[in-house]
Scaffold this motif. Structure first.
Motif, PDB file in Angstrom:
ATOM      1  N   ILE A   1     -14.414 -73.755 -85.751  1.00  0.00           N
ATOM      2  CA  ILE A   1     -15.642 -74.404 -85.279  1.00  0.00           C
ATOM      3  C   ILE A   1     -16.817 -73.850 -86.090  1.00  0.00           C
ATOM      4  CG2 ILE A   1     -17.164 -74.814 -83.294  1.00  0.00           C
ATOM      5  CD1 ILE A   1     -14.719 -74.487 -81.467  1.00  0.00           C
ATOM      6  N   ASN A   2     -17.505 -74.729 -86.809  1.00  0.00           N
ATOM      7  CA  ASN A   2     -18.565 -74.303 -87.722  1.00  0.00           C
ATOM      8  C   ASN A   2     -19.642 -73.479 -87.033  1.00  0.00           C
ATOM      9  OD1 ASN A   2     -17.520 -75.478 -90.003  1.00  0.00           O
ATOM     10  ND2 ASN A   2     -18.648 -77.403 -89.732  1.00  0.00           N
TER      11      ASN A   2
ATOM     12  N   HIS B   1     -14.477 -80.480 -81.286  1.00  0.00           N
ATOM     13  CA  HIS B   1     -14.353 -79.655 -82.489  1.00  0.00           C
ATOM     14  C   HIS B   1     -12.893 -79.389 -82.852  1.00  0.00           C
ATOM     15  CE1 HIS B   1     -18.590 -78.586 -83.081  1.00  0.00           C
ATOM     16  NE2 HIS B   1     -18.682 -78.700 -81.763  1.00  0.00           N
ATOM     17  N   LEU B   2     -12.085 -79.061 -81.836  1.00  0.00           N
ATOM     18  CA  LEU B   2     -10.728 -78.592 -82.138  1.00  0.00           C
ATOM     19  C   LEU B   2      -9.816 -79.696 -82.643  1.00  0.00           C
ATOM     20  CD1 LEU B   2     -10.228 -76.059 -79.191  1.00  0.00           C
ATOM     21  CD2 LEU B   2     -10.879 -75.592 -81.562  1.00  0.00           C
TER      22      LEU B   2
ATOM     23  N   ALA C   1     -22.678 -80.362 -84.792  1.00  0.00           N
ATOM     24  CA  ALA C   1     -21.525 -80.140 -85.674  1.00  0.00           C
ATOM     25  C   ALA C   1     -21.370 -78.653 -85.986  1.00  0.00           C
ATOM     26  CB  ALA C   1     -21.711 -80.933 -86.960  1.00  0.00           C
ATOM     27  N   THR C   2     -22.497 -77.937 -85.951  1.00  0.00           N
ATOM     28  CA  THR C   2     -22.501 -76.488 -86.221  1.00  0.00           C
ATOM     29  C   THR C   2     -23.278 -75.788 -85.121  1.00  0.00           C
ATOM     30  OG1 THR C   2     -22.487 -76.871 -88.600  1.00  0.00           O
ATOM     31  CG2 THR C   2     -23.242 -74.720 -87.877  1.00  0.00           C
ATOM     32  N   ILE C   3     -22.777 -74.647 -84.650  1.00  0.00           N
ATOM     33  CA  ILE C   3     -23.510 -73.892 -83.629  1.00  0.00           C
ATOM     34  C   ILE C   3     -23.468 -72.412 -84.006  1.00  0.00           C
ATOM     35  CG2 ILE C   3     -21.462 -74.091 -82.119  1.00  0.00           C
ATOM     36  CD1 ILE C   3     -23.353 -73.652 -79.734  1.00  0.00           C
TER      37      ILE C   3
ATOM     38  N   ALA D   1      -9.169 -65.758 -82.713  1.00  0.00           N
ATOM     39  CA  ALA D   1     -10.216 -65.794 -83.744  1.00  0.00           C
ATOM     40  C   ALA D   1      -9.968 -66.929 -84.734  1.00  0.00           C
ATOM     41  CB  ALA D   1     -10.269 -64.454 -84.465  1.00  0.00           C
ATOM     42  N   GLU D   2      -8.701 -67.151 -85.058  1.00  0.00           N
ATOM     43  CA  GLU D   2      -8.361 -68.231 -86.005  1.00  0.00           C
ATOM     44  C   GLU D   2      -8.842 -69.584 -85.464  1.00  0.00           C
ATOM     45  OE1 GLU D   2      -4.222 -67.962 -87.318  1.00  0.00           O
ATOM     46  OE2 GLU D   2      -4.283 -70.130 -87.685  1.00  0.00           O
TER      47      GLU D   2
END
Ligand SMILES: NC(=O)c1ccc[n+]([C@@H]2O[C@H](COP(=O)([O-])OP(=O)(O)OC[C@H]3O[C@@H](n4cnc5c(N)ncnc54)[C@H](OP(=O)(O)O)[C@@H]3O)[C@@H](O)[C@H]2O)c1
Length: 219
Positions: A176-177, A20-21, A150-152, A170-171
């Motif tokens: 990460i979606n 993700h990163l 892709a999203t969690i 937090a940023e």
């Protein structure tokens, strides 16, 4: 582009974060053994069909380089070896660097999981690297799902001593979606987070829930 280091990045959580990163950051995936870091990166590229962001932004390195060449580093090694790992890398950490410990304390007796941290690991880590801003988080995010999807949809509880550190972490979480960063408070609360995984695993086991996570609702 900011660089993020993954200490012990060859494991499930390190690989999941890397996937993700690297969409937003240069990611240095670290290992005690460079060949293991290289093998992990090769496997991720094959598995994820090597998108351009992965090929350009994901680099295999030693744990030392994952720390010395990053502005923010994740510690993704087992709980039992986390403190020793940080001690072995002390001279690599720079002033003002952010270190996020993801280690969860879980022990198993019979069929049950226990999380009993008398002194929080993250507080001990902060004492070893006073030059860093230490945070703890991600304990309740299932790595296998994070790697696959892709999203969690999950909350990331974060404890750290300064709100400024929380904003930095937090940023990164928000890239990460589906993940929502939630500030818990200072490292005084880190022990609670480190042992939450045991609660989650027991709930999953007793109620037949696969890869459970936390998502807080408010009314
Ligand atoms: N798995 C999850 O779903 C999940 C979710 C949230 C938080 N966590 C926490 O995140 C951390 C990493 O989890 P994981 O499942 O990715 O762990 P893991 O696969 O068991 O270990 C990650 C990496 O740590 C390194 N390592 C293993 N033993 C070590 C030792 N004695 N000293 C130094 N390094 C060692 C290894 O890398 P090299 O051999 O390449 O150096 C290994 O690939 C754990 O503390 C876990 O509690 C896990």
């Amino acid at each position: 582009m900011q660089t993020i280091g993954l200490v012990g990045g060859t494991g499930d959580l390190g690989r999941a974060l890397a996937v993700h990163l690297c969409k937003k950051y240069k990611v240095k995936l670290g290992s005690r053994t460079i060949s293991r870091a290289q093998a992990a990166v090769t496997e991720i590229l094959q598995d994820k069909k090597g998108g351009s962001e992965l090929r350009q932004n994901l680099l295999p390195v030693s744990n030392n380089e994952a720390v010395s060449d990053s502005e923010l580093a994740f510690l993704t090694v087992p709980y039992e070896s986390a403190l020793e790992t940080v001690k072995s890398l002390t001279t690599e950490f720079q002033r003002g660097q952010t270190l996020i410990s993801c280690a969860a304390q879980v022990s198993k007796r019979g069929k049950e999981f226990f999380g009993e941290s008398a002194v929080s690991l993250s507080k001990q880590i902060q004492d070893v690297v006073p030059q860093c801003e230490v945070a703890t988080g991600f304990q309740t995010v299932p790595a296998v799902v994070l790697y696959k999807e892709a999203t969690i949809s999950s909350d990331v509880f974060i404890a750290c001593n300064e709100e400024g550190t929380f904003r930095k972490v937090a940023e990164v979480v928000l890239t990460i979606n589906g993940l929502r960063p939630l500030y818990v408070g200072t490292l005084e609360h880190a022990g609670q987070l480190e042992s939450l995984t045991a609660l989650l695993l027991n709930v999953g086991l007793r109620n037949r829930l696969k890869s459970p996570t936390f998502k807080i609702h408010s009314f």
